[in-house]
Design a protein around this motif. Structure first.
Motif: not given
Length: 59
Positions: A2-11
């Motif tokens: 499976x693939x996952x999406x990772x998003x940076x939400x904090x610095x």
């Protein structure tokens, strides 16, 4: 796998060097940047170390 999406939400400012390196190795350098990765144990381990800085979605 499976693939996952990772998003940076904090610095990563004022974070330990290890967390900064993990974020860079995941390919996240800017806020709100999203990358796709395979759902492998090594990627999941890195995400687990910085789970307070990212959001994760399954694709």
């Amino acid at each position: 796998m499976a693939k996952i999406k990772v998003t940076m939400v904090k610095s990563v400012i004022k974070r330990p060097k290890t967390q900064k390196r993990i974020m860079e190795s995941l390919g996240l350098r800017k806020m709100n940047q999203t990358v796709e990765h395979e759902d492998t144990p090594s990627i999941l381990g890195m995400i687990n170390k910085v789970n307070h800085l990212v959001s994760v979605e399954t694709v």
